[in-house]
Design a protein around this motif. Structure first.
Motif, PDB file in Angstrom:
ATOM      1  N   ARG A  46     -12.077  12.369 -36.277  1.00  0.00           N
ATOM      2  CA  ARG A  46     -11.427  11.245 -35.604  1.00  0.00           C
ATOM      3  C   ARG A  46      -9.919  11.420 -35.599  1.00  0.00           C
ATOM      4  N   ALA A  47      -9.313  11.079 -34.479  1.00  0.00           N
ATOM      5  CA  ALA A  47      -7.862  11.012 -34.373  1.00  0.00           C
ATOM      6  C   ALA A  47      -7.518   9.815 -33.495  1.00  0.00           C
ATOM      7  N   ASP A  48      -6.369   9.222 -33.740  1.00  0.00           N
ATOM      8  CA  ASP A  48      -5.925   8.126 -32.878  1.00  0.00           C
ATOM      9  C   ASP A  48      -5.374   8.667 -31.567  1.00  0.00           C
ATOM     10  N   ILE A  49      -4.596   9.747 -31.667  1.00  0.00           N
ATOM     11  CA  ILE A  49      -3.945  10.340 -30.498  1.00  0.00           C
ATOM     12  C   ILE A  49      -4.060  11.858 -30.582  1.00  0.00           C
ATOM     13  N   VAL A  50      -4.369  12.481 -29.457  1.00  0.00           N
ATOM     14  CA  VAL A  50      -4.316  13.935 -29.344  1.00  0.00           C
ATOM     15  C   VAL A  50      -3.359  14.277 -28.206  1.00  0.00           C
ATOM     16  N   ILE A  51      -2.392  15.155 -28.485  1.00  0.00           N
ATOM     17  CA  ILE A  51      -1.439  15.635 -27.482  1.00  0.00           C
ATOM     18  C   ILE A  51      -1.710  17.113 -27.246  1.00  0.00           C
ATOM     19  N   GLU A  52      -1.813  17.510 -25.966  1.00  0.00           N
ATOM     20  CA  GLU A  52      -2.070  18.909 -25.642  1.00  0.00           C
ATOM     21  C   GLU A  52      -1.042  19.425 -24.627  1.00  0.00           C
ATOM     22  N   ASN A  53      -0.905  20.740 -24.575  1.00  0.00           N
ATOM     23  CA  ASN A  53      -0.025  21.438 -23.614  1.00  0.00           C
ATOM     24  C   ASN A  53       1.452  21.083 -23.798  1.00  0.00           C
ATOM     25  N   LEU A 109       7.683  18.300 -36.485  1.00  0.00           N
ATOM     26  CA  LEU A 109       6.349  17.988 -35.982  1.00  0.00           C
ATOM     27  C   LEU A 109       5.363  19.009 -36.529  1.00  0.00           C
ATOM     28  N   SER A 110       5.024  18.815 -37.781  1.00  0.00           N
ATOM     29  CA  SER A 110       4.085  19.706 -38.456  1.00  0.00           C
ATOM     30  C   SER A 110       3.090  18.870 -39.234  1.00  0.00           C
ATOM     31  N   GLU A 111       2.044  19.519 -39.703  1.00  0.00           N
ATOM     32  CA  GLU A 111       0.973  18.800 -40.390  1.00  0.00           C
ATOM     33  C   GLU A 111       1.497  18.091 -41.632  1.00  0.00           C
ATOM     34  N   GLY A 112       1.127  16.831 -41.772  1.00  0.00           N
ATOM     35  CA  GLY A 112       1.543  16.033 -42.914  1.00  0.00           C
ATOM     36  C   GLY A 112       2.778  15.195 -42.664  1.00  0.00           C
ATOM     37  N   LYS A 113       3.486  15.460 -41.552  1.00  0.00           N
ATOM     38  CA  LYS A 113       4.690  14.700 -41.240  1.00  0.00           C
ATOM     39  C   LYS A 113       4.324  13.391 -40.524  1.00  0.00           C
ATOM     40  N   SER A 119       8.136  26.030 -28.985  1.00  0.00           N
ATOM     41  CA  SER A 119       6.788  26.598 -29.006  1.00  0.00           C
ATOM     42  C   SER A 119       5.983  25.986 -27.863  1.00  0.00           C
ATOM     43  N   ALA A 120       5.448  26.839 -26.983  1.00  0.00           N
ATOM     44  CA  ALA A 120       4.709  26.375 -25.814  1.00  0.00           C
ATOM     45  C   ALA A 120       3.229  26.193 -26.132  1.00  0.00           C
ATOM     46  N   LYS A 121       2.568  25.416 -25.284  1.00  0.00           N
ATOM     47  CA  LYS A 121       1.118  25.195 -25.339  1.00  0.00           C
ATOM     48  C   LYS A 121       0.663  24.747 -26.725  1.00  0.00           C
ATOM     49  N   GLN A 122       1.363  23.758 -27.281  1.00  0.00           N
ATOM     50  CA  GLN A 122       1.031  23.242 -28.604  1.00  0.00           C
ATOM     51  C   GLN A 122       0.215  21.955 -28.501  1.00  0.00           C
ATOM     52  N   SER A 123      -0.637  21.750 -29.496  1.00  0.00           N
ATOM     53  CA  SER A 123      -1.453  20.539 -29.576  1.00  0.00           C
ATOM     54  C   SER A 123      -1.227  19.855 -30.916  1.00  0.00           C
ATOM     55  N   LEU A 124      -1.261  18.527 -30.891  1.00  0.00           N
ATOM     56  CA  LEU A 124      -1.130  17.726 -32.103  1.00  0.00           C
ATOM     57  C   LEU A 124      -2.269  16.716 -32.167  1.00  0.00           C
ATOM     58  N   ALA A 125      -2.804  16.526 -33.360  1.00  0.00           N
ATOM     59  CA  ALA A 125      -3.750  15.444 -33.609  1.00  0.00           C
ATOM     60  C   ALA A 125      -3.109  14.481 -34.596  1.00  0.00           C
ATOM     61  N   ILE A 126      -3.142  13.193 -34.259  1.00  0.00           N
ATOM     62  CA  ILE A 126      -2.453  12.171 -35.050  1.00  0.00           C
ATOM     63  C   ILE A 126      -3.460  11.123 -35.495  1.00  0.00           C
ATOM     64  N   ARG A 127      -3.411  10.798 -36.782  1.00  0.00           N
ATOM     65  CA  ARG A 127      -4.275   9.735 -37.315  1.00  0.00           C
ATOM     66  C   ARG A 127      -3.496   8.915 -38.317  1.00  0.00           C
ATOM     67  N   ASP A 128      -3.559   7.594 -38.170  1.00  0.00           N
ATOM     68  CA  ASP A 128      -2.876   6.672 -39.084  1.00  0.00           C
ATOM     69  C   ASP A 128      -1.392   6.995 -39.209  1.00  0.00           C
ATOM     70  N   GLY A 129      -0.790   7.385 -38.083  1.00  0.00           N
ATOM     71  CA  GLY A 129       0.648   7.616 -38.058  1.00  0.00           C
ATOM     72  C   GLY A 129       1.101   8.949 -38.625  1.00  0.00           C
ATOM     73  N   ILE A 130       0.159   9.840 -38.949  1.00  0.00           N
ATOM     74  CA  ILE A 130       0.481  11.143 -39.545  1.00  0.00           C
ATOM     75  C   ILE A 130      -0.085  12.256 -38.678  1.00  0.00           C
ATOM     76  N   ILE A 131       0.665  13.342 -38.529  1.00  0.00           N
ATOM     77  CA  ILE A 131       0.152  14.529 -37.849  1.00  0.00           C
ATOM     78  C   ILE A 131      -0.838  15.226 -38.779  1.00  0.00           C
ATOM     79  N   ILE A 132      -2.103  15.225 -38.394  1.00  0.00           N
ATOM     80  CA  ILE A 132      -3.123  15.818 -39.265  1.00  0.00           C
ATOM     81  C   ILE A 132      -3.463  17.250 -38.858  1.00  0.00           C
ATOM     82  N   LYS A 133      -3.092  17.635 -37.632  1.00  0.00           N
ATOM     83  CA  LYS A 133      -3.366  19.010 -37.204  1.00  0.00           C
ATOM     84  C   LYS A 133      -2.403  19.403 -36.092  1.00  0.00           C
TER      85      LYS A 133
END
Length: 244
Positions: free
Chosen positions: A23-30, A189-193, A42-56
């Motif tokens: 589960r993630a609240d928000i996923v950002i791609e490209n 914008l890295s995991e855990g931030k 860094s190009a073509k990056q994706s982020l998964a965000i849950r509870d206000g934290i970047i989890i991936k």
């Protein structure tokens, strides 16, 4: 041998077709993500965000791995940490409490996701707003506040705490070293931030004025697109216009 190969192929196909299992609240791609320390993009990056934290964070799409309520295609956009205003004063006395509160969304509307309140005369209200924003009950930036300003006896500024005794002096000096030690949580914008970030249509490293090309803001696991940000501005204008 054939049965083994067939079984392996079926397993692989099943894995590819299986629905997202996290589960993630928000996923950002490209996205084109800006490293604020080095200026590298860094190009073509994706982020998964849950509870206000970047989890991936990944250089591969994450929508196939995370089930999210908001999927953002950031193709052609630049993503960077949200802006901080390190010197604001929420003040004006009791009669301006509501005005200060109603204008909080304007910070997000312009990409400012965090503010530092450097003291004024509304400390009790500011502490309340800080918690309401944190709990998602109020739209506004993350608030760090010093609380009331410390002054000697006989301060002329309303809302000050007057330091007069040895005990008060000790309390004032011991609190200082803890002030805003937040480097491990913000600034990249890295995991855990903390996932306070902004999306821009132009590269701010080329021209700082490109921070005005705001396309979206993520704050407290909520995504505000350009339409939502414009609505925040219009609501603030309407509130100001309604004041006597």
């Amino acid at each position: 041998m054939k049965n083994t190969l067939l079984l392996g192929l079926c397993s692989a196909l099943a894995a590819c077709s299986s629905p997202p299992n996290q589960r993630a609240d928000i996923v950002i791609e490209n996205a084109q993500i800006i490293d604020m320390q080095t200026g590298a993009i860094s190009a073509k990056q994706s982020l998964a965000i849950r509870d206000g934290i970047i989890i991936k964070r990944s250089d591969k799409p994450l929508s196939s791995h995370y089930q999210s309520s908001t999927l953002i295609d950031a193709k052609g956009q630049y993503v960077m940490p949200g802006l901080w205003d390190m010197h604001v004063h929420f003040g004006g006395g009791d009669e301006l409490i509501e005005e200060n509160k109603q204008l909080l969304p304007l910070y997000l509307a312009y990409g400012v996701t965090t503010v530092r309140d450097a003291a004024a005369d509304l400390s009790e209200s500011v502490l309340s707003w800080r918690e309401q924003v944190k709990q998602g009950q109020l739209v506004g930036p993350t608030i760090f506040t010093s609380g009331p300003k410390l002054e000697g006896k006989g301060s002329i500024w309303p809302g000050d705490l007057e330091v007069e005794t040895t005990e008060e002096m000790h309390a004032a000096t011991l609190a200082g070293p803890k002030f805003l030690n937040k480097q491990q949580q913000y600034g990249a914008l890295s995991e855990g931030k903390v996932a306070d970030l902004i999306l821009l249509s132009e590269n701010p490293l080329v021209d700082i004025r490109n921070t005005q090309t705001l396309k979206g803001v993520v704050s407290h696991s909520t995504f505000y697109d350009s339409n939502a940000l414009e609505l925040l501005k219009q609501q603030a204008k309407a509130f100001v216009a309604s004041q006597p």
